[in-house]
Design an enzyme around this catalytic site. Structure first.
Site, PDB file in Angstrom:
ATOM      1  N   ASP A 260       0.853  -1.198   0.000  1.00  0.00           N
ATOM      2  CA  ASP A 260       0.000   0.000   0.000  1.00  0.00           C
ATOM      3  C   ASP A 260       0.885   1.242   0.000  1.00  0.00           C
ATOM      4  O   ASP A 260       0.681   2.173   0.787  1.00  0.00           O
ATOM      5  CB  ASP A 260      -0.969   0.002   1.188  1.00  0.00           C
ATOM      6  CG  ASP A 260      -2.089   1.037   1.009  1.00  0.00           C
ATOM      7  OD1 ASP A 260      -2.357   1.433  -0.145  1.00  0.00           O
ATOM      8  OD2 ASP A 260      -2.695   1.440   2.015  1.00  0.00           O
TER       9      ASP A 260
HETATM   10  N1  ATP Z   1       3.034   8.803  13.378  1.00  0.00           N
HETATM   11  C1  ATP Z   1       2.157   9.684  12.910  1.00  0.00           C
HETATM   12  N2  ATP Z   1       2.349  11.003  13.091  1.00  0.00           N
HETATM   13  C2  ATP Z   1       1.451  11.900  12.615  1.00  0.00           C
HETATM   14  N3  ATP Z   1       0.321  11.570  11.929  1.00  0.00           N
HETATM   15  C3  ATP Z   1       0.078  10.266  11.715  1.00  0.00           C
HETATM   16  C4  ATP Z   1       0.981   9.256  12.175  1.00  0.00           C
HETATM   17  N4  ATP Z   1       0.484   8.056  11.805  1.00  0.00           N
HETATM   18  C5  ATP Z   1      -0.655   8.291  11.136  1.00  0.00           C
HETATM   19  N5  ATP Z   1      -0.923   9.614  11.075  1.00  0.00           N
HETATM   20  C6  ATP Z   1      -2.081  10.237  10.413  1.00  0.00           C
HETATM   21  O1  ATP Z   1      -3.193   9.348  10.435  1.00  0.00           O
HETATM   22  C7  ATP Z   1      -3.599   8.983   9.101  1.00  0.00           C
HETATM   23  C8  ATP Z   1      -4.074   7.532   9.083  1.00  0.00           C
HETATM   24  O2  ATP Z   1      -3.015   6.672   9.504  1.00  0.00           O
HETATM   25  P1  ATP Z   1      -2.753   5.233   8.885  1.00  0.00           P
HETATM   26  O3  ATP Z   1      -2.462   5.377   7.413  1.00  0.00           O
HETATM   27  O4  ATP Z   1      -1.716   4.540   9.692  1.00  0.00           O
HETATM   28  O5  ATP Z   1      -4.173   4.548   9.107  1.00  0.00           O
HETATM   29  P2  ATP Z   1      -4.833   3.345   8.312  1.00  0.00           P
HETATM   30  O6  ATP Z   1      -6.151   3.039   8.932  1.00  0.00           O
HETATM   31  O7  ATP Z   1      -3.881   2.208   8.251  1.00  0.00           O
HETATM   32  O8  ATP Z   1      -4.996   4.019   6.885  1.00  0.00           O
HETATM   33  P3  ATP Z   1      -5.281   3.422   5.456  1.00  0.00           P
HETATM   34  O9  ATP Z   1      -6.768   3.278   5.348  1.00  0.00           O
HETATM   35  O10 ATP Z   1      -4.728   4.502   4.550  1.00  0.00           O
HETATM   36  O11 ATP Z   1      -4.537   2.135   5.323  1.00  0.00           O
HETATM   37  C9  ATP Z   1      -2.370   9.283   8.228  1.00  0.00           C
HETATM   38  O12 ATP Z   1      -2.695   9.589   6.908  1.00  0.00           O
HETATM   39  C10 ATP Z   1      -1.746  10.480   8.948  1.00  0.00           C
HETATM   40  O13 ATP Z   1      -2.372  11.674   8.535  1.00  0.00           O
END
Ligand code: ATP
Length: 411
Positions: A260
């Site tokens: 991804d």
């Molecule tokens: N370590 C971090 N520091 C700051 N912001 C963060 C961090 N981790 C995640 N975010 C914010 O949170 C959002 C979502 O995080 P993440 O992509 O890990 O979630 P997800 O549920 O796995 O998303 P996806 O549906 O894209 O797979 C990111 O796009 C970012 O804006």
């Protein structure tokens, strides 16, 4: 005190930060201005300051440890009973631990608690906070301000991202019992683990590298160990890797694919230069032979759920029996990331494709896209084109991508 009328967006947010007891939540809804949401884990209290972002399966909050004042990104993954949620979330935790590299996010700690609002569990991941946002934020800013990032700057971010991907594609199983020498350590991984293990972990690891409390309304700390002790078999969370280590086949190449890769999954460190790859929920062992139609459909479904369409490789849209999926899926996504950094959108989410009535899937399957006119060099455009090839065999491997990128940076 009467509850204040709250707008829908605030209620939506509140619904997702009901971290603790219903009483406390009532207090929160009633006194939003004065009260802050709090999360208690293993005797530590964290103030939830604001929502940072939201993914398909999780919410990420800015959290502050009340004791030390340290701030974190706290990823909350809700796992309903009967789903594989906890197992999947723990796979993400293990993936964070597996790859120790300066361009890959490290995990500070994790915890599983009983969901106070339901039957299921909640997994919390404590991650370093990246305040500069991610590469998608840069793309959005360029689009809004009608500006372009200079080629060399794009290439520097791209090179760091590729180095993170190389650590995954060239991962070697731990060499043997009593050693933590995996490929990442050998290739200069950062050893800056002094911040790890936020919670006391009084007991040893359970089989599988972690354990979590099975019930009760109170918070139960996840017992985790981020660094192997001398004498431990290094377990990277993958059964097959563990079996190989036990059988003395440690040190073998086990390529992983992120699956991804997209600008939103590349954060920027505080220096604004160092890219940090994150979101390993989709990470899998890269090489998957597809022997029959049901395996093909399973992989297609997993990709549809976990790999963002505009960056997803064609072989994941239409998984073919008799082929082997491999790490080249990430090379396609890297090509799309480089394109997006230059032109503010993925090659497969531009207006032309949709205006002509074509679907993204058709454009992807035929690798049909165009470079808008721009000041970027021919070498830069060729690098993009080399990666966005319909047949994975025609794409370069990650070492070749890195070589081409370095040559362009030196030009
Ligand atoms: N370590 C971090 N520091 C700051 N912001 C963060 C961090 N981790 C995640 N975010 C914010 O949170 C959002 C979502 O995080 P993440 O992509 O890990 O979630 P997800 O549920 O796995 O998303 P996806 O549906 O894209 O797979 C990111 O796009 C970012 O804006």
């Amino acid at each position: 005190m009467d509850s204040l009328p709250l707008p829908q967006s605030v209620l939506h947010t509140l619904d997702n930060i009901r971290f603790y007891t219903k009483d406390a939540f009532s207090t929160l809804t009633g006194c939003l201005c004065q009260q802050q949401a709090k999360l208690k884990i293993n005797g530590r209290t964290f103030n939830i300051i604001r929502l940072l972002g939201e993914g398909g399966f999780s919410f990420v909050y800015l959290a502050q440890d009340e004791g030390s004042g340290r701030q974190f990104a706290l990823k909350k993954i809700r796992c309903p009973t009967g789903s594989d949620g906890v197992k999947e979330a723990m796979r993400e935790v293990e993936a964070y631990r597996r790859f120790k590299h300066p361009n890959i996010i490290r995990i500070l700690d994790s915890a599983v608690i009983q969901d106070p609002d339901g039957e299921g569990k909640i997994v919390y991941l404590f991650l370093p906070l990246y305040k500069k946002g991610n590469l998608q934020d840069i793309i959005n800013q360029n689009a809004v301000e009608n500006t372009r990032t200079p080629e060399k700057q794009i290439l520097r971010w791209f090179k760091g991202t590729c180095e993170a991907v190389r650590a995954m594609h060239t991962y070697h199983a731990p060499a043997s019992s009593g050693s933590s020498s995996n490929a990442q350590h050998q290739s200069g991984a950062h050893e800056d683990d002094e911040d790890d293990e936020m919670f006391p972990h009084p007991e040893g690891d359970a089989e599988g590298g972690y354990s979590y409390g099975g019930g009760g309304a109170s918070s139960v700390p996840l017992v985790t160990k981020n660094r192997p002790d001398e004498g431990d078999v290094v377990f990277d969370g993958d059964e097959e890797v563990r079996r190989s280590v036990e059988q003395g086949h440690g040190g073998m190449l086990v390529p992983y694919a992120h699956r991804d890769l997209k600008p939103g999954n590349v954060m920027l460190a505080d220096d604004g230069i160092t890219p940090i790859l994150m979101d390993f929920g989709s990470c899998v062992k890269a090489r998957i032979p597809i022997e029959n139609r049901s395996q093909a459909l399973l992989q297609q479904d997993i990709a549809a759920e976990q790999s963002t369409m505009a960056y997803r490789a064609p072989e994941l849209f239409d998984v073919k029996t008799g082929r082997t999926l491999d790490e080249k899926v990430d090379i396609w996504s890297l090509g799309c990331i480089l394109f997006a950094l230059a032109y503010s959108h993925s090659p497969f989410e531009n207006m032309q494709t949709t205006e002509q009535g074509g679907s993204i899937a058709m454009a992807v399957l035929n690798a049909r896209y165009k470079h808008p006119s721009s000041p970027y060099s021919d070498g830069f455009k060729k690098l993009i084109d080399s990666m966005i090839k319909a047949d994975p065999k025609d794409r370069p491997d990650i070492n070749q991508v890195l070589d081409m990128t370095k040559r362009l940076l030196q030009a």
